[in-house]
Design a protein around this motif. Sequence first.
Motif, short mmCIF file in Angstrom:
data_model
loop_
_atom_site.label_atom_id
_atom_site.label_comp_id
_atom_site.label_asym_id
_atom_site.label_seq_id
_atom_site.Cartn_x
_atom_site.Cartn_y
_atom_site.Cartn_z
N VAL A 22 -11.16 12.86 -44.05
CA VAL A 22 -10.42 13.03 -45.33
C VAL A 22 -10.20 14.03 -45.79
O VAL A 22 -10.75 15.31 -45.48
N ILE A 23 -9.18 14.46 -46.19
CA ILE A 23 -8.57 15.85 -47.00
C ILE A 23 -8.48 15.80 -48.35
O ILE A 23 -7.98 14.81 -48.93
N LYS B 262 1.59 13.80 -39.80
CA LYS B 262 1.42 12.47 -40.15
C LYS B 262 2.11 12.25 -41.64
O LYS B 262 1.93 12.87 -42.26
N LYS B 263 2.29 11.01 -41.62
CA LYS B 263 2.78 10.52 -43.00
C LYS B 263 1.77 10.55 -44.12
O LYS B 263 0.57 10.26 -43.55
N ALA B 264 2.04 10.84 -45.38
CA ALA B 264 0.98 11.22 -46.28
C ALA B 264 0.41 9.80 -46.58
O ALA B 264 1.12 8.85 -46.86
N LYS B 265 -0.74 9.52 -46.51
CA LYS B 265 -1.56 8.31 -46.83
C LYS B 265 -2.68 8.55 -47.81
O LYS B 265 -3.68 9.11 -47.25
N MET B 266 -2.57 8.27 -49.14
CA MET B 266 -3.62 8.60 -49.93
C MET B 266 -4.72 7.60 -49.80
O MET B 266 -4.35 6.32 -49.37
N LEU B 267 -5.81 8.05 -50.19
CA LEU B 267 -6.98 7.12 -50.25
C LEU B 267 -6.69 6.10 -51.32
O LEU B 267 -6.20 6.27 -52.30
N SER B 268 -7.31 5.03 -50.97
CA SER B 268 -7.23 3.79 -52.08
C SER B 268 -8.37 4.09 -53.17
O SER B 268 -9.34 4.88 -52.99
N THR C 78 -16.51 6.86 -52.69
CA THR C 78 -17.20 6.67 -51.16
C THR C 78 -16.94 7.69 -50.57
O THR C 78 -17.89 8.41 -49.97
N LEU C 79 -15.74 8.09 -50.05
CA LEU C 79 -15.49 9.14 -49.11
C LEU C 79 -15.39 10.56 -49.54
O LEU C 79 -15.86 11.45 -48.88
N LYS D 159 -4.78 19.69 -60.20
CA LYS D 159 -5.03 18.32 -59.71
C LYS D 159 -5.51 18.17 -58.15
O LYS D 159 -4.82 18.95 -57.32
N THR D 160 -6.38 17.26 -57.94
CA THR D 160 -7.06 17.24 -56.56
C THR D 160 -6.35 15.83 -55.81
O THR D 160 -7.06 14.95 -56.47
N LEU D 161 -5.62 15.76 -55.07
CA LEU D 161 -5.19 14.57 -54.46
C LEU D 161 -6.18 14.34 -53.05
O LEU D 161 -6.31 14.99 -52.33
#
Length: 158
Positions: A55-56, A77-83, A89-90, A45-47
């Motif tokens: 963007v990672i 940094k704290k993990a922040k998933m893309l919405s 888009t990103l 899976k790709t998160l």
Amino acid sequence: MSVEKVKDYFKNYGMEERIIETSQSSATVEQAAEALNCEPERIAKTLSFKVDERVILIVAAGDVKIDNSKYRHQFGKKAKMLSADEVETLVGHVIGGVCPFAVNEGVTVYLDESLKRFQTVFPACGSRNSAIELTIEELEEHARPLEWVDVGKDSKSA
């Protein structure tokens, strides 16, 4: 469609015929495992995350969740998933089809150590019903990761 971008990418290596397109959805780990008749943990899976303005992508075994403390140690940094709105888009692929191949410029890929216990894994290929079976060496070659990381925790211990 992003699956076409991935097919074009693999065509450069004579591997486009290895892409599997199923009649059923493979958007979740469980659906992909059922559609591909394999163990859920072998789904790569790709998160998608954002670190500051970067963007990672982190590709991990299907049975692994992100360990917040390991992630913070690795990326500062704290993990922040893309919405959901940001992903296509990103990154360049739809949710459920996100993969480390043929991504938008500037996206950085990391592979999680959890994948190394398998001979082959099944990452998506840009759509909610596509995948490709790759050896770990092939995944590393085609995902072109910046590096291997250890940011996962086994879901059984989560």
